[in-house]
Design a protein around this motif. Structure first.
Motif, mmCIF file in Angstrom:
data_model
loop_
_atom_site.group_PDB
_atom_site.id
_atom_site.type_symbol
_atom_site.label_atom_id
_atom_site.label_comp_id
_atom_site.label_asym_id
_atom_site.label_seq_id
_atom_site.Cartn_x
_atom_site.Cartn_y
_atom_site.Cartn_z
ATOM 1 N N UNK A 81 109.706 61.447 106.285
ATOM 2 C CA UNK A 81 109.258 62.741 105.794
ATOM 3 C C UNK A 81 110.442 63.699 105.710
ATOM 4 N N UNK A 82 110.476 64.475 104.641
ATOM 5 C CA UNK A 82 111.524 65.501 104.531
ATOM 6 C C UNK A 82 111.084 66.816 105.173
ATOM 7 N N UNK A 83 109.854 66.849 105.674
ATOM 8 C CA UNK A 83 109.419 67.940 106.541
ATOM 9 C C UNK A 83 109.738 67.497 107.974
ATOM 10 N N UNK A 84 110.924 67.831 108.414
ATOM 11 C CA UNK A 84 111.445 67.284 109.666
ATOM 12 C C UNK A 84 110.967 68.128 110.844
ATOM 13 N N UNK A 85 110.330 67.457 111.807
ATOM 14 C CA UNK A 85 109.822 68.139 112.989
ATOM 15 C C UNK A 85 110.828 68.004 114.131
ATOM 16 N N UNK A 86 111.108 69.104 114.768
ATOM 17 C CA UNK A 86 112.058 69.135 115.881
ATOM 18 C C UNK A 86 111.368 69.758 117.086
ATOM 19 N N UNK A 87 111.475 69.093 118.240
ATOM 20 C CA UNK A 87 110.917 69.612 119.485
ATOM 21 C C UNK A 87 112.036 70.219 120.316
ATOM 22 N N UNK A 88 111.807 71.440 120.794
ATOM 23 C CA UNK A 88 112.823 72.106 121.609
ATOM 24 C C UNK A 88 112.177 73.211 122.429
ATOM 25 N N UNK A 89 112.804 73.524 123.572
ATOM 26 C CA UNK A 89 112.373 74.671 124.379
ATOM 27 C C UNK A 89 113.330 75.849 124.219
ATOM 28 N N UNK A 90 114.081 75.846 123.109
ATOM 29 C CA UNK A 90 115.037 76.922 122.850
ATOM 30 C C UNK A 90 114.400 78.032 122.014
ATOM 31 N N UNK A 91 115.105 79.153 121.917
ATOM 32 C CA UNK A 91 114.635 80.277 121.105
ATOM 33 C C UNK A 91 114.762 79.976 119.616
ATOM 34 N N UNK A 92 115.842 79.294 119.251
ATOM 35 C CA UNK A 92 116.096 78.941 117.853
ATOM 36 C C UNK A 92 116.640 77.524 117.796
ATOM 37 N N UNK A 108 119.014 75.131 114.968
ATOM 38 C CA UNK A 108 119.737 74.957 113.712
ATOM 39 C C UNK A 108 119.753 73.473 113.384
ATOM 40 N N UNK A 109 119.370 73.132 112.138
ATOM 41 C CA UNK A 109 119.352 71.741 111.698
ATOM 42 C C UNK A 109 120.424 71.530 110.639
ATOM 43 N N UNK A 110 121.208 70.476 110.802
ATOM 44 C CA UNK A 110 122.283 70.138 109.871
ATOM 45 C C UNK A 110 122.021 68.757 109.292
ATOM 46 N N UNK A 111 122.311 68.584 108.020
ATOM 47 C CA UNK A 111 122.309 67.276 107.374
ATOM 48 C C UNK A 111 123.720 66.996 106.907
ATOM 49 N N UNK A 112 124.328 65.976 107.489
ATOM 50 C CA UNK A 112 125.723 65.635 107.190
ATOM 51 C C UNK A 112 126.618 66.873 107.336
ATOM 52 N N UNK A 113 126.402 67.571 108.443
ATOM 53 C CA UNK A 113 127.198 68.739 108.848
ATOM 54 C C UNK A 113 126.998 69.957 107.956
ATOM 55 N N UNK A 166 120.999 73.103 107.145
ATOM 56 C CA UNK A 166 119.739 73.140 106.410
ATOM 57 C C UNK A 166 119.066 74.492 106.632
ATOM 58 N N UNK A 167 118.960 74.861 107.902
ATOM 59 C CA UNK A 167 118.376 76.167 108.246
ATOM 60 C C UNK A 167 118.538 76.397 109.735
ATOM 61 N N UNK A 168 118.528 77.662 110.105
ATOM 62 C CA UNK A 168 118.418 78.049 111.512
ATOM 63 C C UNK A 168 117.176 78.909 111.612
ATOM 64 N N UNK A 169 116.237 78.493 112.449
ATOM 65 C CA UNK A 169 114.957 79.194 112.456
ATOM 66 C C UNK A 169 114.311 79.199 113.831
ATOM 67 N N UNK A 170 113.264 80.016 113.927
ATOM 68 C CA UNK A 170 112.490 80.134 115.155
ATOM 69 C C UNK A 170 111.314 79.158 115.105
ATOM 70 N N UNK A 218 122.478 59.651 106.003
ATOM 71 C CA UNK A 218 123.491 60.284 106.840
ATOM 72 C C UNK A 218 122.912 60.713 108.174
ATOM 73 N N UNK A 219 123.398 61.834 108.677
ATOM 74 C CA UNK A 219 123.048 62.275 110.024
ATOM 75 C C UNK A 219 122.340 63.621 110.003
ATOM 76 N N UNK A 220 121.166 63.637 110.639
ATOM 77 C CA UNK A 220 120.478 64.887 110.940
ATOM 78 C C UNK A 220 120.869 65.286 112.359
#
Length: 791
Positions: free
Chosen positions: A622-633, A635-640, A643-647, A672-674
């Motif tokens: 899926x290109x709707x990439x889900x990320x789990x974190x306990x941080x405030x924000x 940032x997701x990178x694709x091949x450095x 992509x976005x930095x979000x809450x 590549x690398x996410x």
């Protein structure tokens, strides 16, 4: 009783020691120099591990011990009668025998010799020298027998007959209708207790109401001061009265804080409970976030000699509820995020090890949980001790599942199980309540009242819990809540959630009927090899259900279930676990891990800031990439490239979560690398990446140490994971690749099914022998470079 001497010694706060001289306290490197005594320090009584040098065989039901013929298998405990396949579709049931020879030393002639079985599945009969010495019904709780009248000088032969077939008195249900497996054997420890005739009683043998052995309670708990009450039962089996000294000593981090010594007299052939109270200034209170443990040492001495010493870890804490039925731990309002656990391992069933149980507890705590419902039977004392140490609050339960028998013998057995459960576990800091209730079983009101009253009589002030009204705490599964919810007027736990409501339309109590099943891709039952889409669906189900639990006044919830497990009524693995049966994490594991705050840190388990990209990042991902974190924000990178930095996400499905996931729209797939970076206060505090892998060319081996390394001499069970990798070392997530494994040295490969990969990883279960010298495991596969792990 003669209360001739009463020496009470209170030693300041946690960091201040004041000189004191308790008469029976042995000198040690961790005690002040003033703590000295002229008494002999080697206790007369001793506990002897009895796990080694057993013999085992299966037999017909009507065989007597003296008639047993044929070869025996040499085994050590914990032991299972049969290694089962990965999918247990025909669990062994029948009659099995264990036997062990041992010598009686001359110095036992004036002692009493007891034998304690921590568990024996399910109906047990015991003979010593072909004379029957006792029996026990029920496969999950300890029992103790007095061998003294049956021992002979020199060699003695102990024999144990076990029957693990369906039993209408113990329940919980015929195996072919049961949602879990019960397995068999002497699957927990056996110990020989050699005692002076003036002794601290064994609580299982004594069978006292709110007594027997050592029983610790806390009449006062505050941040300023705590009172620790120690109730000890002493028995005098001499034919004359005995004067003795009983000492309680409390220490913390190696420093003795308080002691109390009293002298008593006990008449011949009698027993009595003695209560002593210790005061602790500024105590370190036990809680899930700070599981502080003290060491309580109970010392019995007579005629200037220490005759018995018992040492146990205790946690000073208070569980209470306010007028809103919110949980207060030491006065602080607390919500417990939790999970249910089955204790089985693949292949060996219940026959694991204390170290394996500890690793399970570390995994549960690492997953972000602070509470475990011990479903649906008593778990091992090793797991209880791990929960005390790591800070897992436990709901302790008797055996029961969708089965009630009106036979008075059945009811009497359940009441006895409730009593014995409390006797065994009452001193553990982690136990919040006693589920003396038959899970999802229609029980008469009078029987419910009897069970709840049993809790209160055997542990005054404790909480009973059950799935029907009539207990102090009401436990209700979410699938039942969705059908017939009423706002509870008492403390309330969501006992189970996240599985059945996504699996079947009905919320009935005949689970084996499997009515109105939903589509496979919608359920929470997803094996590790189910693929990215289904693993993401499982995580979404859990997120939705956990979020919904905050809309009811529950003080705790327990996801069903931590680990995948086998079921008697089904020829497949129940796969709603957030880890596989081999303890490998699914995406949902990281969802729960993200729910623990980033500022909670503990070196004993995974904690602190975290981030996890829930994707295999393959062309079909899926290109709707889900990320789990306990941080405030994040940032997701694709091949450095950013992509976005979000809450975190802000939707109705995340409204009540401590830390909602982050969903990124990557647009289109690009190999590549996410890489995700967790950001708190504008600083990167954690990162995680996943790379599009090439074809697998090799294997990387990892041993599961989860808080404790493999242990020798105790039949330890340890997982080794074989991860497929490409030429660059990137994990390859290919499923169903067959691997071959060989071992050398004093270790044993227990797998009874082919080793195949799930999400690119094969799992091996090893049994560790008496030494790891020269021990290796080698894993290979077609067109793969073999890998060897040396212990």
């Amino acid at each position: 009783m003669i209360n001739a001497i009463r020496l009470t010694c209170i030693l300041g706060g946690l960091w201040t020691l004041t000189a004191c001289q308790p008469a029976d306290q042995p000198e040690s490197s961790s005690s002040p120099a003033v703590l000295q005594t002229t008494e002999k320090q080697q206790p007369v009584s001793q506990t002897i591990g009895f796990n080694k040098a057993w013999q085992f065989k299966k037999s017909k039901d009507d065989v007597l011990p003296e008639d047993i013929k044929g070869d025996w298998e040499n085994v050590s405990l914990p032991h299972t009668p049969q290694l089962e396949p990965e999918v247990v579709n025909d669990q062994w049931q029948g009659t099995a025998w264990y036997q062990k020879s041992f010598n009686m030393p001359e110095d036992w002639t004036d002692k009493e010799v007891l034998i304690r079985f921590e568990a024996a599945m399910n109906s047990a009969q015991i003979w010593l020298n072909n004379e029957k010495v006792g029996e026990h019904l029920g496969g999950y709780l300890p029992f103790t027998l007095d061998l003294t009248p049956f021992l002979t000088p020199g060699e003695n032969l102990l024999r144990v007959k076990l029957d693990n077939r369906d039993n209408p008195v113990t329940g919980p249900k015929p195996l072919h209708l049961l949602d879990f497996n019960t397995y068999g054997g002497l699957y927990r420890d056996v110990n020989l207790l050699v005692k002076d005739k003036l002794m601290i009683t064994d609580e299982m043998l004594a069978q006292e109401v709110a007594g027997g052995g050592v029983f610790v309670t806390y009449p006062r708990v505050s941040e300023d001061e705590a009172l620790v009450n120690v109730k000890t039962q002493i028995a005098n089996h001499y034919n004359e009265a005995k004067t003795f000294r009983l000492t309680q000593s409390l220490s913390f981090n190696g420093k003795t804080l308080a002691t109390e010594t009293e002298s008593y007299q006990l008449s011949a052939g009698s027993d009595k409970h003695f209560e002593q109270t210790l005061s602790v200034n500024a105590p370190a209170l036990w809680s899930p976030d700070s599981p502080s443990l003290y060491t309580l040492t109970t010392t019995l001495s007579r005629e200037g000699q220490v005759t018995e010493t018992q040492t146990r870890k205790i946690g000073i804490r208070e569980f209470a509820f306010n007028d809103k039925h919110e949980l207060l731990i030491n006065g602080k309002k607390t919500f417990l995020r939790g999970v249910n656990r089955h204790q089985e391992y693949p292949f060996t069933g219940y026959a694991t090890s204390a170290q394996a149980d500890y690793r399970d507890a570390v995994k549960i705590k690492s997953a972000g949980f602070d509470y475990v419902r011990l479903s649906h039977y008593p778990h091992s004392q090793a797991f209880m001790e791990a929960a005390d140490e790591l800070g897992l609050v436990l709901l302790d339960a008797v055996l029961g599942w969708q089965y009630y028998n009106s036979d008075p013998a059945f009811e009497a057995h359940i009441v006895q199980s409730c009593e014995d459960l409390i006797r065994r576990d009452r001193n553990y800091a982690s136990v919040i309540a006693w589920e003396c209730s038959l899970n999802e079983s229609d029980m008469p009101d009078a029987f419910i009242a009897t069970l709840s009253d049993t809790v209160h009589r055997h542990f005054p002030g404790a909480f009973s819990a059950g799935w029907e009204y009539g207990y102090d705490i009401f436990v209700q599964a979410r699938q039942h809540r969705l059908q017939h919810y009423e706002t509870p007027g008492q403390p309330y736990i969501v006992s189970e959630y996240g599985d059945w409501e996504y699996y079947a339309q009905n919320a009935g109590l005949n689970q084996d009927s499997w009515q109105n099943l939903k589509e496979d891709e919608r359920t929470s039952r997803q094996l590790l090899n189910s693929g990215e889409q289904r693993l993401l669906q499982q995580a979404l189900n859990l997120q939705e259900a956990h979020n919904d639990n905050f809309t009811v006044p529950a003080f705790a919830d327990g996801y069903w279930v931590m680990f995948d497990y086998n079921r008697g009524y089904s020829d497949d693995i129940e796969s709603s676990g957030i880890m596989s049966i081999y303890r490998q994490p699914k995406y949902s594991y990281y969802f729960y891990r993200s729910q623990r705050d980033a500022d909670q840190l503990d070196a004993r388990y995974d904690s602190g800031p975290m981030v996890y990209v829930a994707s295999d990042w393959q062309p079909d991902s899926s290109t709707q990439v889900r990320v789990f974190s306990n941080a405030q924000e994040v940032a997701l990178y694709l091949n450095d490239k950013l992509v976005a930095k979000q809450q975190p996400d802000n939707t109705p499905l995340t409204a009540h979560l401590a830390h909602p996931p982050f969903t990124f729209d990557v647009g289109q797939f690009e190999a590549g690398t996410l890489r995700a970076e967790a950001i708190i206060d504008n600083a990167v505090v954690a990162d995680h990446s996943v790379t599009t892998a090439l074809n697998a060319t090799g294997i990387r081996l990892n041993i599961d140490e989860s808080g404790v390394a493999p242990a020798t001499g105790v039949n330890d069970k340890v997982f080794v994971y074989a991860q497929l990798v490409d030429d660059k070392g990137n994990p390859v997530f290919a499923n169903n690749i067959t691997l071959s494994a060989t071992v050398e040295g004093d270790i044993k490969l227990l797998n009874q099914s082919p080793v195949v990969t799930a999400r690119g990883e094969g799992a091996l279960l090893l049994e560790i022998g008496d030494t790891l010298k020269g021990a290796t495991v080698t894993v290979s596969g077609k067109n793969l470079k073999p890998a060897t792990l040396t212990f």
